[in-house]
Design an enzyme around this catalytic site. Structure first.
Site, mmCIF file in Angstrom:
data_model
loop_
_atom_site.group_PDB
_atom_site.id
_atom_site.type_symbol
_atom_site.label_atom_id
_atom_site.label_comp_id
_atom_site.label_asym_id
_atom_site.label_seq_id
_atom_site.Cartn_x
_atom_site.Cartn_y
_atom_site.Cartn_z
ATOM 1 N N GLU A 36 -17.611 -8.577 -29.698
ATOM 2 C CA GLU A 36 -19.069 -8.591 -29.683
ATOM 3 C C GLU A 36 -19.521 -7.401 -30.526
ATOM 4 O O GLU A 36 -19.418 -6.250 -30.094
ATOM 5 C CB GLU A 36 -19.594 -8.472 -28.252
ATOM 6 C CG GLU A 36 -21.111 -8.459 -28.155
ATOM 7 C CD GLU A 36 -21.616 -8.040 -26.781
ATOM 8 O OE1 GLU A 36 -22.816 -8.190 -26.533
ATOM 9 O OE2 GLU A 36 -20.814 -7.546 -25.958
ATOM 10 N N ASP A 47 -29.374 -1.324 -23.587
ATOM 11 C CA ASP A 47 -28.219 -0.455 -23.806
ATOM 12 C C ASP A 47 -28.380 0.897 -23.122
ATOM 13 O O ASP A 47 -29.447 1.504 -23.161
ATOM 14 C CB ASP A 47 -28.002 -0.230 -25.308
ATOM 15 C CG ASP A 47 -27.712 -1.517 -26.047
ATOM 16 O OD1 ASP A 47 -26.958 -2.339 -25.491
ATOM 17 O OD2 ASP A 47 -28.239 -1.718 -27.148
#
Length: 251
Positions: A36, A47
């Protein structure tokens, strides 16, 4: 338990393109089935600090989307049998035009797109553009979804769904419990294969999760290893491979 299917995350260009390629090689050697690869983004919503810091550092070099796609293309050329999923955010896809972006991504070797801030039912044409270019859009399911919305997603016919194992951001450790398993069953009840991630950092978590998902997803743990070892390429390669082997059940 045998081999655990592993999707491992890395940020394109972090800390350099050369070292990012070293990381990709070590991940594949350590048992990663899917890479990924994240295009660095300035304002990520999902994130945690490790990945945010990595993105900021790469963007500080004036790194562009075209640089990230070239890196993906280089990885695909070296590992044509390893699936590559592109992870980023909606504005990077939308700005050049969704279809144009998907065409470029597919030409670079991408087989799936993970864009967390594009909802599955308001995706600006991403799902159709992916299909047109031989890719798969992989929407994100979260425990914070209402039962009705989660049911709708699960029965929308996506081949794969990325299940965020808890709410919030990536990077802090996730406890795998009965609630986690129940959530994953709901995500999978329409027949989609499920990737499970957010806060997976050790083999015990991977083993606890393995029977409930198509693949486990690990990201921040690798970015932290990269950050800690980026001045020693040999140590970096060994540490990344070791962690990948641990998570994929090869050690």
């Amino acid at each position: 338990m045998g081999k655990i299917k592993l999707m491992s995350h890395l940020v394109a260009g972090y800390p350099t393109d050369s070292l990012a390629m070293t990381v990709a090689r070590s991940l594949v050697k350590g048992g990663a089935d899917i890479l990924e690869i994240q295009l660095p983004f300035s304002d990520p919503s999902a994130d945690g600090p490790a990945i945010q810091t990595a993105c900021t550092e790469v963007l500080g070099r004036k790194y562009k989307t075209s640089d990230g796609l070239k890196f993906i293309s280089d990885v695909h050329r070296e590992f044509p049998e390893t699936k590559i999923y592109l992870m980023s955010y909606g504005s990077l896809v939308y700005t050049p035009g969704v279809e144009a972006f998907c065409k470029r991504a597919a030409e670079s070797g991408v087989s799936g797109m993970i864009i967390p801030d594009l909802p599955f039912d308001f995706d600006e044409g991403l799902t159709d553009a992916c299909k047109k270019n031989g890719m798969t859009n992989i929407p994100v399911a979260a425990p914070s979804m209402s039962e009705e919305r989660l049911h709708k997603l699960a029965h929308s016919g996506f081949p794969f769904i990325y299940a965020a194992l808890r709410t919030g951001i990536t990077g802090t450790e996730t406890k795998i419990d009965e609630g986690t398993v129940s959530f994953l069953k709901k995500v999978a009840e329409g027949g989609s294969k499920v990737y499970g991630g957010f806060g997976i950092s050790n083999g015990n978590q991977a083993r606890a999760l393995a029977d409930s998902v198509e693949a486990i997803v690990a990201g921040s743990v690798f970015v932290r290893i990269i950050s800690e070892n980026k001045n020693d390429p040999e140590k970096l390669a060994a540490a990344v491979e070791s962690k990948a082997r641990e998570l994929s059940g090869l050690s």
